[in-house]
Design a protein around this motif. Structure first.
Motif, PDB file in Angstrom:
ATOM      1  N   GLY A   1      -0.996   7.307 -12.270  1.00 39.65           N
ATOM      2  CA  GLY A   1      -1.605   6.195 -11.563  1.00 39.65           C
ATOM      3  C   GLY A   1      -3.121   6.313 -11.561  1.00 39.65           C
ATOM      4  O   GLY A   1      -3.709   6.955 -12.440  1.00 39.65           O
ATOM      5  N   LEU A   2      -3.752   5.699 -10.566  1.00 44.14           N
ATOM      6  CA  LEU A   2      -5.208   5.722 -10.515  1.00 44.14           C
ATOM      7  C   LEU A   2      -5.731   7.135 -10.284  1.00 44.14           C
ATOM      8  O   LEU A   2      -6.546   7.656 -11.049  1.00 44.14           O
ATOM      9  CB  LEU A   2      -5.705   4.783  -9.414  1.00 44.14           C
ATOM     10  N   PHE A   3      -5.239   7.793  -9.235  1.00 41.16           N
ATOM     11  CA  PHE A   3      -5.697   9.143  -8.938  1.00 41.16           C
ATOM     12  C   PHE A   3      -5.200  10.141  -9.979  1.00 41.16           C
ATOM     13  O   PHE A   3      -5.900  11.100 -10.312  1.00 41.16           O
ATOM     14  CB  PHE A   3      -5.237   9.559  -7.536  1.00 41.16           C
ATOM     15  N   GLY A   4      -4.006   9.903 -10.503  1.00 42.45           N
ATOM     16  CA  GLY A   4      -3.533  10.747 -11.588  1.00 42.45           C
ATOM     17  C   GLY A   4      -4.371  10.594 -12.844  1.00 42.45           C
ATOM     18  O   GLY A   4      -4.621  11.573 -13.564  1.00 42.45           O
ATOM     19  N   PHE A   5      -4.811   9.363 -13.108  1.00 42.02           N
ATOM     20  CA  PHE A   5      -5.665   9.148 -14.269  1.00 42.02           C
ATOM     21  C   PHE A   5      -7.024   9.810 -14.075  1.00 42.02           C
ATOM     22  O   PHE A   5      -7.601  10.352 -15.025  1.00 42.02           O
ATOM     23  CB  PHE A   5      -5.827   7.645 -14.502  1.00 42.02           C
TER      24      PHE A   5
ATOM     25  N   LEU B   1       0.827  -1.206   0.000  1.00 46.05           N
ATOM     26  CA  LEU B   1       0.000   0.000   0.000  1.00 46.05           C
ATOM     27  C   LEU B   1       0.861   1.256   0.000  1.00 46.05           C
ATOM     28  O   LEU B   1       0.549   2.235  -0.697  1.00 46.05           O
ATOM     29  CB  LEU B   1      -0.917  -0.016   1.222  1.00 46.05           C
ATOM     30  N   ALA B   2       1.956   1.235   0.745  1.00 45.80           N
ATOM     31  CA  ALA B   2       2.852   2.392   0.766  1.00 45.80           C
ATOM     32  C   ALA B   2       3.488   2.621  -0.600  1.00 45.80           C
ATOM     33  O   ALA B   2       3.625   3.766  -1.062  1.00 45.80           O
ATOM     34  CB  ALA B   2       3.939   2.191   1.830  1.00 45.80           C
ATOM     35  N   VAL B   3       3.868   1.530  -1.273  1.00 43.32           N
ATOM     36  CA  VAL B   3       4.446   1.665  -2.619  1.00 43.32           C
ATOM     37  C   VAL B   3       3.418   2.227  -3.592  1.00 43.32           C
ATOM     38  O   VAL B   3       3.723   3.096  -4.429  1.00 43.32           O
ATOM     39  CB  VAL B   3       4.985   0.306  -3.098  1.00 43.32           C
ATOM     40  N   LEU B   4       2.174   1.757  -3.506  1.00 44.29           N
ATOM     41  CA  LEU B   4       1.130   2.268  -4.390  1.00 44.29           C
ATOM     42  C   LEU B   4       0.867   3.753  -4.141  1.00 44.29           C
ATOM     43  O   LEU B   4       0.699   4.532  -5.081  1.00 44.29           O
ATOM     44  CB  LEU B   4      -0.158   1.463  -4.190  1.00 44.29           C
ATOM     45  N   ILE B   5       0.833   4.134  -2.875  1.00 46.32           N
ATOM     46  CA  ILE B   5       0.616   5.556  -2.563  1.00 46.32           C
ATOM     47  C   ILE B   5       1.769   6.401  -3.092  1.00 46.32           C
ATOM     48  O   ILE B   5       1.568   7.495  -3.642  1.00 46.32           O
ATOM     49  CB  ILE B   5       0.456   5.737  -1.045  1.00 46.32           C
TER      50      ILE B   5
ATOM     51  N   VAL C   1       3.883  10.209  -7.187  1.00 51.17           N
ATOM     52  CA  VAL C   1       4.823  10.490  -8.279  1.00 51.17           C
ATOM     53  C   VAL C   1       4.068  10.771  -9.575  1.00 51.17           C
ATOM     54  O   VAL C   1       4.434  11.673 -10.341  1.00 51.17           O
ATOM     55  CB  VAL C   1       5.801   9.311  -8.441  1.00 51.17           C
ATOM     56  N   GLY C   2       3.000  10.013  -9.841  1.00 48.29           N
ATOM     57  CA  GLY C   2       2.206  10.249 -11.042  1.00 48.29           C
ATOM     58  C   GLY C   2       1.541  11.613 -11.036  1.00 48.29           C
ATOM     59  O   GLY C   2       1.529  12.324 -12.055  1.00 48.29           O
ATOM     60  N   LEU C   3       0.989  12.005  -9.900  1.00 50.62           N
ATOM     61  CA  LEU C   3       0.385  13.335  -9.799  1.00 50.62           C
ATOM     62  C   LEU C   3       1.427  14.432  -9.978  1.00 50.62           C
ATOM     63  O   LEU C   3       1.181  15.447 -10.646  1.00 50.62           O
ATOM     64  CB  LEU C   3      -0.314  13.476  -8.444  1.00 50.62           C
ATOM     65  N   ALA C   4       2.606  14.229  -9.375  1.00 50.66           N
ATOM     66  CA  ALA C   4       3.671  15.229  -9.527  1.00 50.66           C
ATOM     67  C   ALA C   4       4.135  15.320 -10.976  1.00 50.66           C
ATOM     68  O   ALA C   4       4.448  16.415 -11.475  1.00 50.66           O
ATOM     69  CB  ALA C   4       4.849  14.870  -8.619  1.00 50.66           C
ATOM     70  N   ARG C   5       4.162  14.196 -11.694  1.00 52.60           N
ATOM     71  CA  ARG C   5       4.583  14.222 -13.092  1.00 52.60           C
ATOM     72  C   ARG C   5       3.570  14.975 -13.949  1.00 52.60           C
ATOM     73  O   ARG C   5       3.949  15.725 -14.863  1.00 52.60           O
ATOM     74  CB  ARG C   5       4.768  12.794 -13.602  1.00 52.60           C
ATOM     75  N   LEU C   6       2.292  14.807 -13.680  1.00 52.71           N
ATOM     76  CA  LEU C   6       1.280  15.561 -14.418  1.00 52.71           C
ATOM     77  C   LEU C   6       1.425  17.061 -14.172  1.00 52.71           C
ATOM     78  O   LEU C   6       1.323  17.873 -15.098  1.00 52.71           O
ATOM     79  CB  LEU C   6      -0.121  15.091 -14.011  1.00 52.71           C
TER      80      LEU C   6
END
Length: 339
Positions: free
Chosen positions: A246-250, A109-113, A118-123
């Motif tokens: 990721g999921l939230f980034g998508f 779970l920590a890795v997924l978070i 990271v995905g949100l920061a990349r966007l």
């Protein structure tokens, strides 16, 4: 006949007035007035059309989300602790096994978070790069363009398909002393091949949607496939330009695409739009199912174009921005072959 002679107009004893020196303004008095039109245009460009409304309730919204998340986390923690205790009460080895599984779950779970963050920061990084590139183009700022070039090289450093483009851009960047030209060169080197692949992905998704709509027996199947294909197209385009959300980034990406479609205006599904985009003669020959397939394909094209403009890290300065009309002939040709 008498000879002509000059007759004076004033008496000889009247003194001759000295010549007046030319008038001149002192340099200390003269002041340069600002250009009214230039000042007004600058103020209008920097000023907002309407003041942004103040968001109210942000503190209480954040407080509610934080307290709610804290309560849910405490409840899940107590439930896990109670489960492990019950496992130890039943069998000791089963308790240790449950505790190990819980530890693995927490690590995963920590890795997924972390990946989501990271995905949100990349966007957000791609959004900032696009804004900074637009500002560097307008201001012709060489320092900003060089920093932008360095960040682009870092973003696409692991892309094997852009290795030659990165090398050529790095060689050209050493000799370019113009900020706007450096941004344009980066767009031609890095964005041009990605734009071609993004157009190919959009066209392929539009063809699949048109074919499924033409042969699907139920409207529910059409709708489900259009939604699925639109989501997959948005994800593929985001991965292509380096977003990899990721999921939230998508979810954030889908929200940005929907906002972009709302701002640019939706495509109304009427016969008039079909005849305007495809042509009077062709639209009259298409059947109802083929016409719906073409329209659904065009809507998928709109999603692809919006995704390109949302995740593309550079604005369209040298490359042509894609429009819906670019994909119409291929869809019409596909509909003609399926008729």
């Amino acid at each position: 006949m008498r000879e002509p002679r000059a007759i004076p107009t004033r008496p000889r004893d009247e003194p001759i007035a000295p010549a007046r020196p030319p008038r001149a303004f002192e340099t200390g008095i003269a002041e340069e007035s600002p250009d009214v039109f230039e000042a007004s245009s600058t103020e209008l460009a920097n000023a907002d059309v309407a003041p942004a409304p103040k968001r109210r309730g942000g503190f209480w919204r954040g407080l509610a989300l934080w307290t709610g998340g804290t309560l849910i986390s405490l409840g899940l923690g107590l439930a896990a602790e109670r489960l492990v205790r019950d496992l130890f009460a039943a069998y000791e080895w089963l308790g240790w096994f449950g505790l190990a599984v819980l530890a693995v779950f927490v690590v995963a779970l920590a890795v997924l978070i972390l990946r989501e963050l990271v995905g949100l920061a990349r966007l957000r990084t791609l959004d900032r790069l696009r804004d900074r590139a637009a500002a560097a183009l307008v201001a012709d700022d060489l320092d900003a363009a060089q920093k932008l070039h360095a960040e682009l090289q870092q973003i696409y450093a692991e892309r094997a398909d852009l290795a030659r483009a990165r090398e050529g851009l790095a060689a050209d960047a050493e000799t370019i002393l113009d900020g706007a030209e450096l941004v344009k060169t980066a767009e031609r080197a890095l964005m041009a091949p990605l734009d071609l692949r993004a157009r190919a992905l959009t066209a392929a998704s539009a063809r699949r949607v048109a074919l499924v709509t033409a042969i699907a027996p139920r409207a529910v199947i059409d709708l489900a496939f259009v939604v699925f294909e639109s989501f997959r197209l948005a994800r593929n385009i985001a991965d292509l330009y380096g977003a990899r959300p990721g999921l939230f980034g998508f979810i954030r990406l889908i929200g940005a695409i929907l906002a972009h479609l709302a701002v640019t205006g939706g495509l109304v599904l009427t016969d008039g739009v079909v005849e305007q985009l495809i042509g009077q003669g062709v639209a009259a020959k298409l059947s109802a199912r083929l016409g719906e397939g073409v329209l659904n394909g065009l809507m998928t094209v709109r999603v692809g174009i919006a995704a390109i403009k949302v995740v593309r890290p550079l604005p369209h300065a040298t490359q042509k921005s894609p429009v819906v009309a670019d994909f119409v002939p291929e869809l019409v040709k596909l509909a003609g072959t399926q008729k």
